[in-house]
Structure formats: structure tokens, C-alpha cells
Design a protein around this motif. Structure first.
Motif, PDB file in Angstrom:
ATOM      1  N   LEU A  70       5.711 -11.530  -5.012  1.00 56.17           N
ATOM      2  CA  LEU A  70       4.806 -10.410  -4.768  1.00 56.17           C
ATOM      3  C   LEU A  70       4.884  -9.889  -3.337  1.00 56.17           C
ATOM      4  N   VAL A  71       4.858 -10.787  -2.364  1.00 60.25           N
ATOM      5  CA  VAL A  71       4.874 -10.384  -0.957  1.00 60.25           C
ATOM      6  C   VAL A  71       5.783 -11.301  -0.154  1.00 60.25           C
ATOM      7  N   ASN A  72       6.286 -10.766   0.943  1.00 55.90           N
ATOM      8  CA  ASN A  72       6.951 -11.589   1.953  1.00 55.90           C
ATOM      9  C   ASN A  72       6.023 -11.673   3.158  1.00 55.90           C
ATOM     10  N   VAL A  87       2.880  -8.529   6.636  1.00 55.53           N
ATOM     11  CA  VAL A  87       3.031  -8.490   5.181  1.00 55.53           C
ATOM     12  C   VAL A  87       4.001  -7.391   4.760  1.00 55.53           C
ATOM     13  N   THR A  88       4.905  -7.737   3.847  1.00 49.25           N
ATOM     14  CA  THR A  88       5.750  -6.759   3.167  1.00 49.25           C
ATOM     15  C   THR A  88       5.530  -6.909   1.668  1.00 49.25           C
ATOM     16  N   ASN A  89       5.109  -5.827   1.011  1.00 47.70           N
ATOM     17  CA  ASN A  89       4.926  -5.857  -0.437  1.00 47.70           C
ATOM     18  C   ASN A  89       6.280  -5.678  -1.109  1.00 47.70           C
ATOM     19  N   LEU A  90       6.609  -6.546  -2.068  1.00 48.11           N
ATOM     20  CA  LEU A  90       7.949  -6.578  -2.656  1.00 48.11           C
ATOM     21  C   LEU A  90       8.075  -5.844  -3.989  1.00 48.11           C
ATOM     22  N   ILE A  91       6.982  -5.354  -4.537  1.00 50.49           N
ATOM     23  CA  ILE A  91       7.074  -4.779  -5.882  1.00 50.49           C
ATOM     24  C   ILE A  91       6.824  -3.276  -5.919  1.00 50.49           C
ATOM     25  N   ARG A  92       6.399  -2.693  -4.827  1.00 53.04           N
ATOM     26  CA  ARG A  92       6.053  -1.275  -4.854  1.00 53.04           C
ATOM     27  C   ARG A  92       7.285  -0.389  -4.703  1.00 53.04           C
ATOM     28  N   GLN A 105       0.849  -5.926  -9.818  1.00 50.68           N
ATOM     29  CA  GLN A 105       0.501  -6.845  -8.737  1.00 50.68           C
ATOM     30  C   GLN A 105      -0.612  -7.791  -9.171  1.00 50.68           C
ATOM     31  N   ARG A 106      -1.620  -7.266  -9.835  1.00 51.75           N
ATOM     32  CA  ARG A 106      -2.725  -8.116 -10.294  1.00 51.75           C
ATOM     33  C   ARG A 106      -2.247  -9.113 -11.349  1.00 51.75           C
ATOM     34  N   ARG A 128       6.492   3.061  -4.859  1.00 51.01           N
ATOM     35  CA  ARG A 128       5.800   4.199  -4.263  1.00 51.01           C
ATOM     36  C   ARG A 128       4.905   3.698  -3.136  1.00 51.01           C
ATOM     37  N   ASN A 129       4.976   4.368  -1.999  1.00 46.14           N
ATOM     38  CA  ASN A 129       4.205   3.943  -0.826  1.00 46.14           C
ATOM     39  C   ASN A 129       4.463   2.478  -0.482  1.00 46.14           C
ATOM     40  N   GLN A 130       5.728   2.168  -0.307  1.00 40.85           N
ATOM     41  CA  GLN A 130       6.097   0.809   0.088  1.00 40.85           C
ATOM     42  C   GLN A 130       5.482   0.477   1.450  1.00 40.85           C
ATOM     43  N   LEU A 131       5.086  -0.765   1.598  1.00 43.43           N
ATOM     44  CA  LEU A 131       4.462  -1.222   2.837  1.00 43.43           C
ATOM     45  C   LEU A 131       5.342  -2.313   3.430  1.00 43.43           C
ATOM     46  N   ILE A 132       5.928  -2.041   4.598  1.00 43.08           N
ATOM     47  CA  ILE A 132       6.931  -2.932   5.170  1.00 43.08           C
ATOM     48  C   ILE A 132       6.504  -3.402   6.552  1.00 43.08           C
ATOM     49  N   ARG A 133       6.443  -4.712   6.709  1.00 37.46           N
ATOM     50  CA  ARG A 133       6.115  -5.361   7.979  1.00 37.46           C
ATOM     51  C   ARG A 133       4.793  -4.832   8.543  1.00 37.46           C
ATOM     52  N   PHE A 134       3.766  -4.910   7.724  1.00 38.51           N
ATOM     53  CA  PHE A 134       2.440  -4.402   8.080  1.00 38.51           C
ATOM     54  C   PHE A 134       1.614  -5.502   8.737  1.00 38.51           C
ATOM     55  N   ASP A 135       1.023  -5.182   9.872  1.00 33.98           N
ATOM     56  CA  ASP A 135       0.164  -6.121  10.596  1.00 33.98           C
ATOM     57  C   ASP A 135      -1.202  -6.162   9.917  1.00 33.98           C
ATOM     58  N   SER A 136      -1.517  -7.288   9.294  1.00 33.08           N
ATOM     59  CA  SER A 136      -2.772  -7.406   8.550  1.00 33.08           C
ATOM     60  C   SER A 136      -3.991  -7.434   9.463  1.00 33.08           C
ATOM     61  N   GLY A 137      -3.768  -7.748  10.742  1.00 35.80           N
ATOM     62  CA  GLY A 137      -4.881  -7.857  11.673  1.00 35.80           C
ATOM     63  C   GLY A 137      -5.464  -9.254  11.751  1.00 35.80           C
ATOM     64  N   ASP A 138      -4.924 -10.180  10.945  1.00 38.01           N
ATOM     65  CA  ASP A 138      -5.415 -11.555  10.930  1.00 38.01           C
ATOM     66  C   ASP A 138      -4.368 -12.507  11.494  1.00 38.01           C
ATOM     67  N   LEU A 139      -4.826 -13.699  11.851  1.00 32.08           N
ATOM     68  CA  LEU A 139      -3.947 -14.725  12.392  1.00 32.08           C
ATOM     69  C   LEU A 139      -3.745 -15.826  11.358  1.00 32.08           C
ATOM     70  N   GLY A 140      -2.571 -16.451  11.382  1.00 31.68           N
ATOM     71  CA  GLY A 140      -2.319 -17.526  10.435  1.00 31.68           C
ATOM     72  C   GLY A 140      -1.008 -18.221  10.721  1.00 31.68           C
ATOM     73  N   ARG A 141      -0.658 -19.158   9.863  1.00 28.10           N
ATOM     74  CA  ARG A 141       0.632 -19.830   9.930  1.00 28.10           C
ATOM     75  C   ARG A 141       1.068 -20.164   8.515  1.00 28.10           C
ATOM     76  N   ILE A 142       2.363 -20.342   8.337  1.00 28.61           N
ATOM     77  CA  ILE A 142       2.916 -20.670   7.027  1.00 28.61           C
ATOM     78  C   ILE A 142       3.117 -22.176   6.938  1.00 28.61           C
ATOM     79  N   ILE A 143       2.609 -22.755   5.874  1.00 27.08           N
ATOM     80  CA  ILE A 143       2.840 -24.171   5.599  1.00 27.08           C
ATOM     81  C   ILE A 143       4.015 -24.257   4.644  1.00 27.08           C
TER      82      ILE A 143
END
Length: 275
Positions: free
Chosen positions: A234-236, A246-251, A81-82, A253-268
Motif C-alpha cells: 500500500l505505501v512505502n 510516505v509514498t502511496n503505491l496504488i494511486r 486502499q481500504r 490519480r493524484n499520486q503522492l510521492i515522498r510526502f512529509d507526514s509531519g510526524d516523527l517515527g522509526r522503522i522496526i
């Protein structure tokens, strides 16, 4: 194709087809996964998987949303990921092998920011000076004069402490080309003050969490804005009721799917193949 992102029906969205399901953190009804629900799943995982704490990279959340949370990521997947993020940083002229970076991020107590930015520098083949947030300002000042770093890295709070110290010195000849910041926002008042003390006008923020890892950052073109770039491999990212999901696309082990980051935003929107 291995790089194609597909929609699958079991427990989530936008997962690479070759991913092996070792453990998936998601909601069974495909709804959004909250930090509270994730914490419950992590507690359950400890009772069902006796290897849950082996060969993992542990990250600690700040606990702002309630209980402190420890998230385990596969060590090799974390490094990958890094690498993906740094590749984007190099392409976008955010970091280069000629940079000399002074690292004043925090370390200890399973918090990872200090180590993360050292890794970014190593992957990008640039020099890092790992002083840390607890270093004495006098020592930092001497190191700056000796090594002449062009990049300053740290939380805005720690950088403000250094700026106040430098302002009191007789010789205030400190020049940085870029400032990398994370952990908190950097408002215009601080930016203007840093420009006067550090003679720097490029501020690059990094975005992520203990659960998702760092997956987005600003670029010189978007310095002093709230626009962040992220690698699509890396992420969707979804925006649901203005929330960043956030959904992490490369994991695997311990996949993270449709996780609420707790922040607000918009996609440009940009073209389909861009970051």
C-alpha cells in the motif's frame, strides 16, 4: 512482475511500473514534499485540470499545519486502499466478522473518520452501530445495553466523555474487548481509566491523514505501544531525519510521492515479505 516495487527516475521513488501518470504530487528535484508545497500544487491543479473535482473522494485535513486542505482521491482507488488495509487487519486478528462495533467517530464538514470506520466494518463483514460523536450519551448507553457491542470506536476525547457519563450510572456493567481510536493519541492515564470503566485492555490506534488516507494501525500484539503495522503493497515509508515520509503505491490519480507526514517515527525491521 505486477507486485514488484521499482525505483523510477521521474518525480519520485518506489512507484509500481504500471501506474499511469494522471497527476503526480511531488518535488521535481525528488526532495521531500511538504504540506505547504502540496497545497500550492493543489491550487495549481484547479487551474490546469477542469476535471479535478469529478469522480473523486474528497478528504479534509484538520488544518493544524496552516490552511485547510482538501485532497481528492480516485473513488475506486480509495476503496482499494481500504480493502488492502482491512485484509491486513483480518490477517492480524485486529477485526473479524464476529465483531459488533459501536462507532462514535465524528462526521460532517467533509471529515471522514465516521464513514471510514463504517467502511472498515462493512469490508470485514462485521456489524457496525453508527451512532456518531454527536449522539446523546443516554441513547448510546441504551444502545450498548441492547446490542452488546464488543468494540468501541472513536476519538479519545469522545470516549472520555462517554466514560465519565457511564461512571455516574448505577449499573456500570459495560464490557468491551477492544477500543479503536484515531485523531489523537491515547495516553496511559486514559488507558487505565478506560480499563476501569469499559473493562477493556486492548487499544488499537489507526494512523493516516487526509492526503495519504489511513494506511497503518496497531494490532492486539502491540496494544498500548506506539508500534503500527502497514501493508507494504500500500505505501512505502522512509525515515528522513526522524520524519515519516510516505509514498502511496496504488494511486494512479493524484499520486503522492515522498510526502512529509509531519510526524516523527522509526522503522522496526522485519522480514522482507511481512507487513
Amino acid at each position: 512482475a505486477p507486485n514488484k516495487i521499482v525505483n523510477i527516475s521521474r518525480c519520485g521513488h518506489y512507484i509500481r511500473p504500471y501506474v499511469h501518470q494522471q497527476y503526480i504530487h511531488c518535488m521535481n528535484d525528488k526532495s521531500i514534499l511538504t504540506k505547504e508545497k502540496l497545497h500550492e500544487q493543489l491550487i495549481e491543479l484547479k487551474t490546469t485540470d477542469k476535471y479535478w473535482n469529478q469522480s473523486v473522494y474528497l478528504s479534509s485535513s484538520g488544518g493544524s499545519g496552516g490552511k485547510r486542505l482538501f485532497f481528492a482521491t480516485d473513488i475506486q482507488e480509495n476503496l482499494r486502499q481500504r480493502q488492502i488495509l482491512v485484509n491486513m487487519m483480518i490477517e492480524q486478528n485486529i477485526i473479524s466478522s464476529t465483531d459488533i462495533c459501536l462507532n462514535l467517530f465524528q462526521s460532517g464538514n467533509i471529515y471522514r473518520s465516521f464513514e471510514i470506520f463504517n467502511d472498515f466494518c462493512s469490508i470485514a463483514n462485521c456489524t457496525t452501530i453508527p451512532m456518531g460523536a454527536n449522539a446523546n450519551n443516554n441513547d448510546i448507553y441504551e444502545i450498548i445495553q441492547y446490542f452488546k457491542p464488543n468494540v468501541l470506536m472513536g476519538s479519545p476525547y469522545r470516549l472520555m466523555e462517554l466514560a465519565l457519563f457511564i461512571e455516574k450510572q448505577e449499573k456500570n456493567e459495560i464490557y468491551f474487548e477492544k477500543i479503536y481510536f484515531a485523531c489523537e493519541s491515547l495516553d496511559k492515564i486514559k488507558q487505565d481509566y478506560f480499563k476501569r470503566i469499559f473493562h477493556c485492555s486492548i487499544y488499537i490506534g489507526f494512523y493516516g491523514s487526509a492526503e495519504t488516507g489511513v494506511y497503518a494501525c496497531q494490532s492486539p500484539n502491540y496494544s498500548s505501544t506506539k508500534i503500527y503495522l502497514y501493508p507494504k503493497e500500500l505505501v512505502n515509508i522512509e525515515i528522513v531525519n526522524s520524519k515519516i515520509i510516505v509514498t502511496n503505491l496504488i494511486r494512479k490519480r493524484n499520486q503522492l510521492i515522498r510526502f512529509d507526514s509531519g510526524d516523527l517515527g522509526r522503522i522496526i525491521s522485519t522480514n522482507e515479505n511481512s507487513k
